[in-house]
Design a protein around this motif. Structure first.
Motif, PDB file in Angstrom:
ATOM      1  N   LYS A   1      38.704  75.069  55.662  1.00 45.56           N
ATOM      2  CA  LYS A   1      39.403  73.561  55.624  1.00 45.56           C
ATOM      3  C   LYS A   1      39.636  72.816  54.385  1.00 45.56           C
ATOM      4  O   LYS A   1      39.320  71.730  54.426  1.00 45.56           O
ATOM      5  CB  LYS A   1      38.733  72.721  56.916  1.00 45.56           C
ATOM      6  N   PHE A   2      39.471  73.647  53.322  1.00 45.54           N
ATOM      7  CA  PHE A   2      39.593  72.859  51.936  1.00 45.54           C
ATOM      8  C   PHE A   2      41.387  72.813  51.843  1.00 45.54           C
ATOM      9  O   PHE A   2      42.018  73.474  52.301  1.00 45.54           O
ATOM     10  CB  PHE A   2      39.449  73.826  50.798  1.00 45.54           C
ATOM     11  N   TYR A   3      41.522  71.499  51.479  1.00 49.43           N
ATOM     12  CA  TYR A   3      43.219  71.377  51.247  1.00 49.43           C
ATOM     13  C   TYR A   3      43.379  70.877  49.696  1.00 49.43           C
ATOM     14  O   TYR A   3      42.834  70.255  49.008  1.00 49.43           O
ATOM     15  CB  TYR A   3      43.466  70.310  52.142  1.00 49.43           C
ATOM     16  N   LYS A   4      44.717  71.327  49.320  1.00 47.84           N
ATOM     17  CA  LYS A   4      45.428  70.897  48.118  1.00 47.84           C
ATOM     18  C   LYS A   4      46.284  69.928  48.702  1.00 47.84           C
ATOM     19  O   LYS A   4      47.124  70.086  49.512  1.00 47.84           O
ATOM     20  CB  LYS A   4      46.116  71.899  47.397  1.00 47.84           C
ATOM     21  N   THR A   5      46.246  68.437  48.041  1.00 49.84           N
ATOM     22  CA  THR A   5      46.946  67.492  48.857  1.00 49.84           C
ATOM     23  C   THR A   5      48.343  67.963  49.061  1.00 49.84           C
ATOM     24  O   THR A   5      48.969  67.424  50.039  1.00 49.84           O
ATOM     25  CB  THR A   5      46.739  65.980  48.148  1.00 49.84           C
TER      26      THR A   5
ATOM     27  N   HIS B   1      40.163  68.433  63.108  1.00 50.91           N
ATOM     28  CA  HIS B   1      40.970  69.686  63.475  1.00 50.91           C
ATOM     29  C   HIS B   1      40.481  70.061  65.253  1.00 50.91           C
ATOM     30  O   HIS B   1      39.743  69.196  65.422  1.00 50.91           O
ATOM     31  CB  HIS B   1      40.647  70.774  62.775  1.00 50.91           C
TER      32      HIS B   1
ATOM     33  N   ALA C   1      41.897  61.714  47.236  1.00 49.30           N
ATOM     34  CA  ALA C   1      41.727  62.729  46.704  1.00 49.30           C
ATOM     35  C   ALA C   1      42.469  62.771  45.438  1.00 49.30           C
ATOM     36  O   ALA C   1      42.009  63.486  44.501  1.00 49.30           O
ATOM     37  CB  ALA C   1      42.072  64.130  47.658  1.00 49.30           C
TER      38      ALA C   1
ATOM     39  N   GLY D   1      43.094  65.986  43.363  1.00 51.72           N
ATOM     40  CA  GLY D   1      44.000  66.462  44.553  1.00 51.72           C
ATOM     41  C   GLY D   1      43.425  67.324  45.407  1.00 51.72           C
ATOM     42  O   GLY D   1      44.555  68.231  46.133  1.00 51.72           O
ATOM     43  N   TYR D   2      42.328  67.792  45.486  1.00 53.87           N
ATOM     44  CA  TYR D   2      41.801  68.429  46.670  1.00 53.87           C
ATOM     45  C   TYR D   2      40.594  67.734  47.499  1.00 53.87           C
ATOM     46  O   TYR D   2      39.866  67.108  46.938  1.00 53.87           O
ATOM     47  CB  TYR D   2      40.845  69.638  45.887  1.00 53.87           C
ATOM     48  N   PHE D   3      40.607  68.157  48.519  1.00 58.68           N
ATOM     49  CA  PHE D   3      39.564  67.584  49.722  1.00 58.68           C
ATOM     50  C   PHE D   3      39.198  68.577  50.929  1.00 58.68           C
ATOM     51  O   PHE D   3      39.981  69.652  50.955  1.00 58.68           O
ATOM     52  CB  PHE D   3      39.909  66.227  50.014  1.00 58.68           C
ATOM     53  N   ARG D   4      38.245  68.414  51.580  1.00 59.74           N
ATOM     54  CA  ARG D   4      38.251  69.356  52.631  1.00 59.74           C
ATOM     55  C   ARG D   4      37.731  68.374  54.125  1.00 59.74           C
ATOM     56  O   ARG D   4      37.149  67.309  53.753  1.00 59.74           O
ATOM     57  CB  ARG D   4      37.295  70.307  52.247  1.00 59.74           C
ATOM     58  N   PHE D   5      37.689  69.194  55.279  1.00 64.68           N
ATOM     59  CA  PHE D   5      37.134  68.680  56.386  1.00 64.68           C
ATOM     60  C   PHE D   5      35.602  69.672  56.744  1.00 64.68           C
ATOM     61  O   PHE D   5      36.040  70.744  56.472  1.00 64.68           O
ATOM     62  CB  PHE D   5      38.235  68.839  57.631  1.00 64.68           C
TER      63      PHE D   5
ATOM     64  N   GLU E   1      35.053  65.403  53.377  1.00 67.81           N
ATOM     65  CA  GLU E   1      34.450  65.448  52.325  1.00 67.81           C
ATOM     66  C   GLU E   1      35.418  65.467  50.960  1.00 67.81           C
ATOM     67  O   GLU E   1      36.379  66.141  50.818  1.00 67.81           O
ATOM     68  CB  GLU E   1      33.708  66.720  52.243  1.00 67.81           C
TER      69      GLU E   1
ATOM     70  N   MET F   1      34.947  65.565  46.592  1.00 61.74           N
ATOM     71  CA  MET F   1      34.364  66.443  45.912  1.00 61.74           C
ATOM     72  C   MET F   1      34.760  65.970  44.305  1.00 61.74           C
ATOM     73  O   MET F   1      35.799  65.848  43.970  1.00 61.74           O
ATOM     74  CB  MET F   1      34.273  67.851  45.923  1.00 61.74           C
TER      75      MET F   1
END
Lengths: 423, 372
Positions: free
Chosen positions: A97-101, A122, B87, B93-97, B104, B106
């Motif tokens: 569940k890492f995302y690039k916006t 999720h 983010a 431009g990155y984050f996570r659940f 989260e 970072m």
């Protein structure tokens, strides 16, 4: 479109410090989403009635897929036309569940234009759950998602979307490459995910260490849990720093000022008693260690898992429906789990063959094993029994022998018996 | 994939011709910030600097600061856009659940960390916490918002409980971590069966049968086979081919309703909440445990679910005052004994607490060792 329906009950849920889903949905309603305005109305009705207002199921989907979309219709569509259809689209999430916006916005853009703009980040199995689409939007949503490189997850009696902990991305304890295993299995078994063909659902969850942050042992038909075979690595200088209070207990999990008591908190709470702490030195009898992670959790700077790493494979977890809750049971105590994971995939193929052959409709593999016996499953896999598979041996003597295991077989002559024993 | 199209539906044929299927999710490394690409599999140790703020240190010496925030799980694209903006501004431009529906963010320096924390505080709906010995976010299901078999709502009880326990989310003063989960029916999509505290939606009435429609909507043999206690049998009612339910054998699991929409269970007076306690999934110290029943039934009390909130607060406060350091709720209860658990919480012990389902006998006391 603004707020369409009064929601005095739901308004109460805008109070308090925790983020309010009601406030968030109102924001979308005020921005013009009829689905959100009507969802609030229908939810308020449920709060009054103390009953839900969604119809049972409904067969909808996208062409060529047997799963990934779950049909949902309001049972009061005249009152809330914006949620007359409120189908769910499961989108397969990237591992951990890492995302690039900019990639996440691709989904949000599609969902704003074609769906309700409501979602779960999720679902319990791990997918991104887009909540609320009309039937005619499903094909266009699918086409646009796949154009952008996103695919649907699993639903129905299929492989459900595999899920993993964050593993080597940010955790020093990951004994296996959870993200790569998750991605590899997801790609390998696309057909099994999208075209349900089994007795019931099947889930893989992958945790990097026995802390099991994705609850693999409780929630997956096949749990892949990282572990190691050699010795825990010790940094004695860091042990001394913990003892001296220079490093906070448990990596600061109770606050920076809390000092670790190495003897009391670590050695005495070790479940196997395999540790000792004398003269400022920590010693571990690794042969007796069951790799529970407690000491490592408490002293992350001083202790690390070993370097001969791999996974324990367990099978059969499920929630109580129907036969009662089950945790996964150990089937392979240790496997290296290295790419391309051929040995593991052979085990999976044999497992599914056996389940396909023997499983009843809506029977999870844990229940099939319970009904037919663990030995039957192990026989099908061709695995030899080892003590690691059980908590304890049986306490009854009612074994099932096959005829060829007993000298002379099962056939006996009653006349021969009667020559020695009067009737 | 090949599809057979009937007739000359050119629009559909075009759709199929250009169809992309079975591509799976984007590859994981596309979603990683630079620091994770550079240090993948090379992390040395971590520390929690303050509630909700972690630092992970890599072999290279790189430091990654993470700020964890509580989220609602059920959200809109507006909320996701709020996360994306944070983010973009602070995290490249990155984050996570997380698996427990926290968010989260970072960053790679303490300067950026301070800015990030200020921005999150200013946002007002992104509380920082959920690390270490805290109550972290509640894993939960859909409830009345979207599910077709719920006995309770999900998001409302979660919001009410987290409001009450907010101080335990933003601090780390518990004896150990506490994992709460909610499932809105016995299907347990929320996996509450191995949680420190489980909020479970339960039905208490057998299904009501719509005889006039059952044969049209359901396969009768499959419906009969779906019942785990064999409580359903075929029956003819007013000339309709239908089924009958032996109410004495029904334990309201709802499996028949899943197979047959003509057998709904939901009922305003029948439905409510059971509270279970003492489960865990981690292998740390003791083995994983199932949650066990603490309270068999609490009525549905929308909108703020007062009795449920009170029950959970009671459990948590008894645990805080009675448990030793590093003891999870289940370990604490096993040490003091269930007799004492009911003493210290004041919960009534009833006949519902004595198991009468599968494997019941394994839970009865087969010893003279007990406490008064």
């Amino acid at each position: 479109m603004a707020i369409k329906h009064p929601t005095p009950m739901l308004d109460e849920l805008e109070k308090g410090p925790w983020p309010s889903f009601v406030t968030d949905i109102k924001r979308a309603a005020e921005a013009g989403k009829e689905a959100c305005a009507d969802l609030l109305g229908q939810l308020e009705l449920s709060y009054n009635d103390k009953e839900g207002h969604w119809k049972h199921g409904g067969i909808v989907g996208v062409l060529g897929y047997g799963g990934g979309v779950i049909g949902r219709y309001s049972d009061v569509p005249n009152l809330f036309p914006g949620v007359e259809h409120f189908h769910t689209v499961r989108v397969n999430q990237p591992a951990s569940k890492f995302y690039k916006t900019e990639r996440l916005r691709e989904i949000m853009d599609i969902w704003n234009r074609r769906g309700s703009s409501m979602l779960n980040m999720h679902g319990s199995t791990g997918d991104i759950i887009l909540l609320g689409a009309f039937t005619e939007q499903l094909e266009p949503i699918f086409a646009e998602l796949t154009q952008k490189g996103w695919d649907l997850g699993g639903s129905g009696s299929a492989l459900r979307t595999p899920e993993c902990c964050l593993g080597k991305a940010r955790c020093e304890w990951a004994c296996i490459d959870t993200q790569d295993i998750c991605y590899n299995l997801t790609q390998e078994y696309q057909d099994e995910m999208h075209r349900p063909a089994w007795p019931y659902k099947f889930k893989f969850k992958i945790s990097g260490c026995p802390n099991d942050c994705v609850a693999s042992i409780a929630r997956s038909d096949c749990s892949i849990i990282g572990t190691w075979r050699d010795d825990i690595r010790i940094d004695q200088a860091a042990v001394a720093a913990y003892a001296g209070g220079e490093i906070p207990a448990r990596g600061g999990a109770m606050g920076q000022g809390v000092k670790l008591d190495v003897q009391k908190d670590v050695v005495e709470l070790c479940p196997t008693g395999c540790m000792s702490y004398e003269g400022g030195k920590l010693a571990i009898n690794n042969r007796e260690c069951t790799r529970c992670m407690h000491c490592i959790n408490l002293m992350p700077k001083a202790l690390r898992p070993g370097t001969d790493t791999g996974a324990t494979i367990l099978v059969g977890a499920k929630a109580p429906i129907l036969e009662g809750a089950q945790l996964s049971s150990v089937i392979i105590p240790f496997i290296k789990m290295e790419e391309p994971y051929d040995e593991f995939k052979e085990f999976v193929a044999n497992t599914w063959d056996w389940w396909d052959e023997n499983g009843k409709n809506r029977e999870r593999i844990g229940e099939t094993i319970q009904r037919l016996g663990l030995q039957s499953y192990l026989d099908a896999l061709g695995f030899d029994p080892v003590p690691q598979m059980v908590k304890e041996p049986r306490s009854n003597p009612y074994f099932f022998y096959t005829e060829d295991e007993v000298p002379g077989g099962f056939d006996r002559d009653i006349e021969v018996f009667r020559k020695k024993h009067a009737r | 994939m090949l599809f057979r199209i009937k007739g000359g539906n050119t629009k559909m044929a075009e759709m199929v011709a250009n169809r992309i299927t079975d591509i799976g999710p984007p590859k994981y490394d596309e979603m990683w910030p630079e620091i994770i690409k550079n240090n993948y599999g090379k992390w040395l140790h971590h520390e929690i600097l303050e509630p909700g703020v972690l630092v992970h240190v890599a072999e290279s010496g790189d430091k990654l600061y993470t700020v964890r925030c509580g989220a609602t799980r059920l959200m809109t694209t507006h909320m996701v856009e709020d996360y994306c903006k944070i983010a973009d501004e602070f995290c490249g431009g990155y984050f996570r659940f997380t698996t427990r529906n926290n968010v989260e963010f970072m960053v790679t320096s303490t300067e950026k960390l301070e800015g990030l924390k200020k921005a999150l505080a200013a946002a007002g709906n992104m509380p920082i916490g959920g690390t270490g010995h805290s109550v972290t976010n509640i894993v939960h299901t859909q409830g009345w918002v979207h599910c077709h078999t719920p006995a309770i709502d999900a998001s409302g009880p979660v919001k009410s409980v987290m409001d009450a326990l907010f101080d335990y989310f933003t601090s780390m003063k518990l004896p150990a971590q506490v994992r709460i989960a909610l499932a809105c029916c016995l299907n347990m999509c929320g996996a509450v069966h191995c949680s420190d505290i489980a909020i479970l939606g339960v039905h208490r009435k057998p299904p009501v049968i719509e005889h006039s429609h059952l044969d049209k909507m359901c396969e009768i043999p499959t419906t009969i086979a779906s019942c785990p206690t064999a409580a359903i049998k075929p029956s003819k009612v007013d000339d309709f081919k239908s089924v009958a339910v032996n109410a004495d054998r029904c334990m309201y699991c709802g499996n028949c309703y899943t197979m047959c929409p003509a057998m709904p269970l939901a009922d305003a007076d029948g439905d409510g909440i059971a509270i279970m306690v003492g489960g865990k999934v981690s292998n740390s110290k003791c083995m994983p445990k199932f949650s066990k029943l603490a309270i068999p039934y609490i009525p549905n009390e929308p909108p703020r679910w007062e009795s449920t909130v009170k029950a959970i607060t009671t459990i948590l406060e008894a645990y805080v005052s009675g448990a030793k350091r590093y003891e999870r709720i289940g370990e604490w209860i096993e040490r003091i004994g269930w007799e004492r658990f009911f003493d210290v919480t004041g919960f009534e012990f009833t006949k519902r607490h004595i198991d009468d389902y599968r494997f019941a006998a394994t839970t009865w006391r087969t010893s003279t060792q007990f406490k008064w």
